[in-house]
Design a protein around this motif. Sequence first.
Motif, PDB file in Angstrom:
ATOM      1  N   VAL A 253      38.594  -6.025  19.176  1.00 41.34           N
ATOM      2  CA  VAL A 253      39.240  -6.135  20.482  1.00 41.34           C
ATOM      3  C   VAL A 253      40.196  -4.959  20.706  1.00 41.34           C
ATOM      4  CG1 VAL A 253      40.937  -7.494  21.790  1.00 41.34           C
ATOM      5  CG2 VAL A 253      38.982  -8.622  20.731  1.00 41.34           C
ATOM      6  N   VAL A 254      40.958  -4.599  19.662  1.00 44.28           N
ATOM      7  CA  VAL A 254      41.912  -3.491  19.797  1.00 44.28           C
ATOM      8  C   VAL A 254      41.179  -2.185  20.073  1.00 44.28           C
ATOM      9  CG1 VAL A 254      43.532  -2.061  18.481  1.00 44.28           C
ATOM     10  CG2 VAL A 254      43.786  -4.533  18.485  1.00 44.28           C
ATOM     11  N   VAL A 255      40.150  -1.894  19.282  1.00 40.64           N
ATOM     12  CA  VAL A 255      39.404  -0.642  19.481  1.00 40.64           C
ATOM     13  C   VAL A 255      38.717  -0.646  20.845  1.00 40.64           C
ATOM     14  CG1 VAL A 255      37.468   0.752  18.636  1.00 40.64           C
ATOM     15  CG2 VAL A 255      39.132  -0.187  17.024  1.00 40.64           C
ATOM     16  N   THR A 256      38.159  -1.783  21.232  1.00 40.85           N
ATOM     17  CA  THR A 256      37.501  -1.885  22.534  1.00 40.85           C
ATOM     18  C   THR A 256      38.509  -1.721  23.670  1.00 40.85           C
ATOM     19  OG1 THR A 256      35.828  -3.349  21.588  1.00 40.85           O
ATOM     20  CG2 THR A 256      36.055  -3.367  23.990  1.00 40.85           C
ATOM     21  N   ALA A 257      39.671  -2.326  23.527  1.00 39.91           N
ATOM     22  CA  ALA A 257      40.686  -2.222  24.578  1.00 39.91           C
ATOM     23  C   ALA A 257      41.180  -0.786  24.732  1.00 39.91           C
ATOM     24  CB  ALA A 257      41.852  -3.155  24.264  1.00 39.91           C
ATOM     25  N   VAL A 258      41.426  -0.118  23.608  1.00 33.34           N
ATOM     26  CA  VAL A 258      41.869   1.277  23.685  1.00 33.34           C
ATOM     27  C   VAL A 258      40.760   2.132  24.296  1.00 33.34           C
ATOM     28  CG1 VAL A 258      42.551   3.298  22.335  1.00 33.34           C
ATOM     29  CG2 VAL A 258      43.540   1.068  21.812  1.00 33.34           C
ATOM     30  N   THR A 259      39.523   1.885  23.877  1.00 35.21           N
ATOM     31  CA  THR A 259      38.391   2.644  24.420  1.00 35.21           C
ATOM     32  C   THR A 259      38.268   2.398  25.924  1.00 35.21           C
ATOM     33  OG1 THR A 259      37.264   2.484  22.294  1.00 35.21           O
ATOM     34  CG2 THR A 259      35.913   3.048  24.203  1.00 35.21           C
ATOM     35  N   ALA A 260      38.397   1.158  26.332  1.00 38.40           N
ATOM     36  CA  ALA A 260      38.290   0.837  27.764  1.00 38.40           C
ATOM     37  C   ALA A 260      39.423   1.486  28.547  1.00 38.40           C
ATOM     38  CB  ALA A 260      38.311  -0.675  27.966  1.00 38.40           C
ATOM     39  N   ALA A 261      40.604   1.569  27.938  1.00 36.42           N
ATOM     40  CA  ALA A 261      41.729   2.206  28.618  1.00 36.42           C
ATOM     41  C   ALA A 261      41.546   3.716  28.684  1.00 36.42           C
ATOM     42  CB  ALA A 261      43.027   1.865  27.904  1.00 36.42           C
ATOM     43  N   LEU A 262      40.944   4.292  27.652  1.00 40.07           N
ATOM     44  CA  LEU A 262      40.794   5.745  27.602  1.00 40.07           C
ATOM     45  C   LEU A 262      39.571   6.251  28.366  1.00 40.07           C
ATOM     46  CD1 LEU A 262      41.682   6.556  23.891  1.00 40.07           C
ATOM     47  CD2 LEU A 262      43.087   6.882  25.926  1.00 40.07           C
ATOM     48  N   PHE A 263      38.566   5.434  28.520  1.00 37.74           N
ATOM     49  CA  PHE A 263      37.335   5.890  29.150  1.00 37.74           C
ATOM     50  C   PHE A 263      37.569   6.489  30.541  1.00 37.74           C
ATOM     51  CE2 PHE A 263      33.260   5.368  31.346  1.00 37.74           C
ATOM     52  CZ  PHE A 263      32.469   6.120  30.494  1.00 37.74           C
ATOM     53  N   PRO A 264      38.329   5.805  31.406  1.00 37.25           N
ATOM     54  CA  PRO A 264      38.560   6.409  32.730  1.00 37.25           C
ATOM     55  C   PRO A 264      39.423   7.683  32.646  1.00 37.25           C
ATOM     56  CG  PRO A 264      39.302   4.115  32.696  1.00 37.25           C
ATOM     57  CD  PRO A 264      38.871   4.466  31.330  1.00 37.25           C
ATOM     58  N   LEU A 265      40.191   7.809  31.557  1.00 34.75           N
ATOM     59  CA  LEU A 265      41.066   8.976  31.413  1.00 34.75           C
ATOM     60  C   LEU A 265      40.390  10.135  30.699  1.00 34.75           C
ATOM     61  CD1 LEU A 265      44.291   7.067  30.306  1.00 34.75           C
ATOM     62  CD2 LEU A 265      43.698   7.870  32.600  1.00 34.75           C
TER      63      LEU A 265
ATOM     64  N   LEU B  78      46.581   6.611  20.685  1.00 38.62           N
ATOM     65  CA  LEU B  78      46.516   5.203  21.062  1.00 38.62           C
ATOM     66  C   LEU B  78      45.688   4.403  20.057  1.00 38.62           C
ATOM     67  CD1 LEU B  78      46.083   5.519  24.921  1.00 38.62           C
ATOM     68  CD2 LEU B  78      48.142   4.917  23.640  1.00 38.62           C
ATOM     69  N   TYR B  79      44.662   5.031  19.501  1.00 37.30           N
ATOM     70  CA  TYR B  79      43.889   4.354  18.456  1.00 37.30           C
ATOM     71  C   TYR B  79      44.755   4.104  17.223  1.00 37.30           C
ATOM     72  CZ  TYR B  79      39.470   4.985  20.928  1.00 37.30           C
ATOM     73  OH  TYR B  79      38.451   4.918  21.836  1.00 37.30           O
ATOM     74  N   VAL B  80      45.593   5.077  16.877  1.00 34.21           N
ATOM     75  CA  VAL B  80      46.473   4.912  15.707  1.00 34.21           C
ATOM     76  C   VAL B  80      47.429   3.737  15.942  1.00 34.21           C
ATOM     77  CG1 VAL B  80      48.245   5.994  14.279  1.00 34.21           C
ATOM     78  CG2 VAL B  80      46.278   7.321  15.015  1.00 34.21           C
ATOM     79  N   LEU B  81      47.938   3.606  17.158  1.00 35.83           N
ATOM     80  CA  LEU B  81      48.800   2.462  17.458  1.00 35.83           C
ATOM     81  C   LEU B  81      48.054   1.141  17.287  1.00 35.83           C
ATOM     82  CD1 LEU B  81      50.738   3.773  20.579  1.00 35.83           C
ATOM     83  CD2 LEU B  81      51.600   3.489  18.251  1.00 35.83           C
ATOM     84  N   GLY B  82      46.811   1.104  17.740  1.00 36.33           N
ATOM     85  CA  GLY B  82      45.999  -0.100  17.560  1.00 36.33           C
ATOM     86  C   GLY B  82      45.754  -0.403  16.087  1.00 36.33           C
ATOM     87  N   VAL B  83      45.496   0.658  15.306  1.00 35.21           N
ATOM     88  CA  VAL B  83      45.299   0.483  13.863  1.00 35.21           C
ATOM     89  C   VAL B  83      46.569  -0.068  13.227  1.00 35.21           C
ATOM     90  CG1 VAL B  83      44.978   1.769  11.709  1.00 35.21           C
ATOM     91  CG2 VAL B  83      43.465   2.203  13.650  1.00 35.21           C
ATOM     92  N   LEU B  84      47.722   0.434  13.648  1.00 30.74           N
ATOM     93  CA  LEU B  84      48.997  -0.069  13.114  1.00 30.74           C
ATOM     94  C   LEU B  84      49.151  -1.564  13.387  1.00 30.74           C
ATOM     95  CD1 LEU B  84      51.493   2.786  13.987  1.00 30.74           C
ATOM     96  CD2 LEU B  84      50.942   1.931  11.710  1.00 30.74           C
ATOM     97  N   LEU B  85      48.796  -1.985  14.591  1.00 31.58           N
ATOM     98  CA  LEU B  85      48.886  -3.414  14.918  1.00 31.58           C
ATOM     99  C   LEU B  85      47.999  -4.251  14.005  1.00 31.58           C
ATOM    100  CD1 LEU B  85      48.874  -3.308  18.823  1.00 31.58           C
ATOM    101  CD2 LEU B  85      50.764  -3.971  17.329  1.00 31.58           C
ATOM    102  N   VAL B  86      46.764  -3.813  13.838  1.00 26.28           N
ATOM    103  CA  VAL B  86      45.816  -4.573  13.013  1.00 26.28           C
ATOM    104  C   VAL B  86      46.273  -4.596  11.558  1.00 26.28           C
ATOM    105  CG1 VAL B  86      43.451  -4.607  12.126  1.00 26.28           C
ATOM    106  CG2 VAL B  86      43.863  -4.194  14.553  1.00 26.28           C
TER     107      VAL B  86
END
Length: 173
Positions: A21-33, A45-53
């Motif tokens: 979910v974290v990787v997908t959410a970051v990917t979904a947020a970054l795709f338009p950018l 942003l991926y590193v932040l998600g990794v830190l959370l997990v």
Amino acid sequence: MTGSVAYWRHSPIAGLAAAAVVVTAVTAALFPLSELDPGVSSGVLYVLGVLLVATYWGLWLGLVASVASALALDFFHTHPAHHFLADDAEDLVAIVVLLVTAIVASVIADRARQRADEAEQRLQLEAELRARESERVRLREVRASRARVLEAADRERRRLERDLHDGAQQRLV
């Protein structure tokens, strides 16, 4: 910690789902950018998600999230015909740096989580020890009180014996 929260925290399946979910959410947020940021600087942003997990589920799931993050970031910078591995050497180096950074972040986050768990256990043990010590103090107080009551009863019994011996017995004699 309640039972269901403890279950989800220690469940590898829940951890895998959270990492996905974290990787997908970051990917979904970054795709338009991706048009605005053609480089790999958004990998932070991926590193932040990794830190959370890693902080919540531990090292192994943090490592899984690290690899998944690197693959997702690589996907943004890969020509569709190549499927994997970015076309540009700079992007490839940046993706490898992201992977190494995410792995190091996972290790650090896992160690911090372990220290927090150890500190929590120490606090629980200290609270248990304080409770036991206060119980020992109460027990000593109860024993001392009981000894005082018995001593007072003995004194009163001896006083009555003396009064009977000195008073009533003497009068009868």
